[in-house]
Enzyme design. Sequence first.
Site, PDB file in Angstrom:
ATOM      1  N   SER A 108     -51.755  -0.704 -70.646  1.00  0.00           N
ATOM      2  CA  SER A 108     -50.567  -1.507 -70.480  1.00  0.00           C
ATOM      3  C   SER A 108     -49.279  -0.713 -70.250  1.00  0.00           C
ATOM      4  O   SER A 108     -48.271  -1.297 -69.851  1.00  0.00           O
ATOM      5  CB  SER A 108     -50.383  -2.383 -71.722  1.00  0.00           C
ATOM      6  N   LYS A 127     -41.249   2.557 -72.926  1.00  0.00           N
ATOM      7  CA  LYS A 127     -42.015   1.307 -72.755  1.00  0.00           C
ATOM      8  C   LYS A 127     -41.289   0.174 -73.471  1.00  0.00           C
ATOM      9  O   LYS A 127     -40.779   0.368 -74.586  1.00  0.00           O
ATOM     10  CB  LYS A 127     -43.418   1.517 -73.336  1.00  0.00           C
ATOM     11  N   SER A 154     -54.027   2.380 -73.605  1.00  0.00           N
ATOM     12  CA  SER A 154     -52.850   2.038 -72.803  1.00  0.00           C
ATOM     13  C   SER A 154     -51.917   3.184 -72.422  1.00  0.00           C
ATOM     14  O   SER A 154     -51.019   2.986 -71.613  1.00  0.00           O
ATOM     15  CB  SER A 154     -52.035   0.965 -73.513  1.00  0.00           C
TER      16      SER A 154
HETATM   17  N1  GLN Z   1     -56.301  -2.424 -72.191  1.00  0.00           N
HETATM   18  C1  GLN Z   1     -56.554  -2.586 -73.584  1.00  0.00           C
HETATM   19  C2  GLN Z   1     -56.369  -4.016 -73.994  1.00  0.00           C
HETATM   20  O1  GLN Z   1     -56.124  -4.807 -73.165  1.00  0.00           O
HETATM   21  C3  GLN Z   1     -55.714  -1.643 -74.383  1.00  0.00           C
HETATM   22  C4  GLN Z   1     -54.337  -2.103 -74.591  1.00  0.00           C
HETATM   23  C5  GLN Z   1     -53.512  -1.104 -75.291  1.00  0.00           C
HETATM   24  O2  GLN Z   1     -53.939   0.021 -75.537  1.00  0.00           O
HETATM   25  N2  GLN Z   1     -52.318  -1.523 -75.671  1.00  0.00           N
HETATM   26  O3  GLN Z   1     -56.471  -4.358 -75.134  1.00  0.00           O
END
Ligand code: GLN
Length: 484
Positions: free
Chosen positions: A162, A87, A186
């Site tokens: 993400s 990532k 994420s």
């Molecule tokens: N989707 C969640 C957010 O927008 C989690 C993001 C993540 O785990 N990096 O905060």
Amino acid sequence: MTIKELHQKLIRKEISVLEIVKTCLKKIEREDKKIHSFLTLVPELAIKQAQKTQAKIDREFKAPSSKVLNTSKDKISLLCGIPCAIKDNILVEDVKCTAGSKILQDYISPYDATVIKRLKEAGAIILGKTNLDEFAMGSSTENSAFAITRNPHDFNRVPGGSSGGSAAAVASDFCQFALGSDTGGSIRQPAAFCGVVGLKPTYGAVSRYGLVAMASSLDQIGPITNNIEDIKIIFDIIRGRDPLDSTSVESNLKHPTSNIQHLKIGIPKEYFIEGIEEGVRKRVEKVIEKFQKLGIKTLNISLPHTEYALPTYSVIMASEASTNLARYDGIRYGLKESLISEAKVQNLFDFYSEIRGKYFGKEIRRRIVLGSFALSVGYYDEYYLRAQKVRRLIKEDFDQAFSKVDLILTPVSPTVAFKLGEKMDDPIKMYLADIFTVGASLAGLPAISLPCGKVNNLPVGAQLIGKPFQEPTILKAGEIFEKF
Ligand code: GLN
């Protein structure tokens, strides 16, 4: 193939590292135009690494032989020659690291994150960096400044986020495994949307050194793969105490010796609420039945503060993110001088607002404003401090539940992968995608997303949450589920 199967082929000389790497690169070249799982590819580095790794294998295993089977373990890591994707918020030395943001568009990482150092030492081959929502903030990988990643199962749908690039790359067989990061879901949610396995380790199990920080009390790096066995191998390599991350601890990966039949799995009623898609509910209920058929006891439990998990997460995450993102001031971290002189401003404050206004995306600015507000004088007690107190209650819910059960089973997400653009105009709708994942994050617990079938050809994920540092129990249950 699994990592172990590839490894056997490598040491028996049935295939070379170069062949594996070139096959992956070709496939990416052919198919990733449609999916956009990668932001940066490093073919030269990968090929150089492949040659080095092959030389190492050749030194250890001179001739093709089946006897090598037993000796391989000690000398050559199972990850030796295995291709992976990272990532783009995890630092790889001399490779661009954008975190999906324009503010880091030219940033070249000067060092390796600890997880990368460990992967490289084991001989894994890094093919490139994968797309993500800007600074890992989002649930769809549509919030990247550079590309929108598509779900390999349906190009009109999101891969989740993400870590959407990492999940899509694994689901497309572009690499054997990928690393993602999980702050509120994420790793798990994109794994569920793409039909692959994703583990968010216990907070502290894996070093965060070299991870672009989002919310430091929640962030964890973890593996995304096609099967549990591969998760185990990667987790074992990346986990453990790192002097460069004071929150990291040594954990134990001994597998539970007790018979799996003694396991008790809790089903929290707050996670099977209205609003879950019928198909998702049915698939997850099938998982419960399957565990029951295997002789595992399931128990109805309650996690009463669940409804506060999302607002609590929002306040804590935004507060920490606003603090962490303060370092991106347009002077350090990669913005070119030309961009700096572009900002025709009179003083430092105007310079910051010009650069941060221009190079941070909308969602980032939204969270910085929210977080700064929650931390400001007069509001700190009402928001940040209160959220911390509720976080404790949520953690205590889990402690209570874990006095009765070994694992907790829930859906990963209330829906299957949604359509591209479907939630982009409504941030609240987007945040609701995380409703079932943020609880384990706030409590610092390990959790895995397991593929459990499809609805209308779209994958569904079941989440198994474990006690702190009980990844082995999660993996054991996952393995049994996967096999039957
Ligand atoms: N989707 C969640 C957010 O927008 C989690 C993001 C993540 O785990 N990096 O905060």
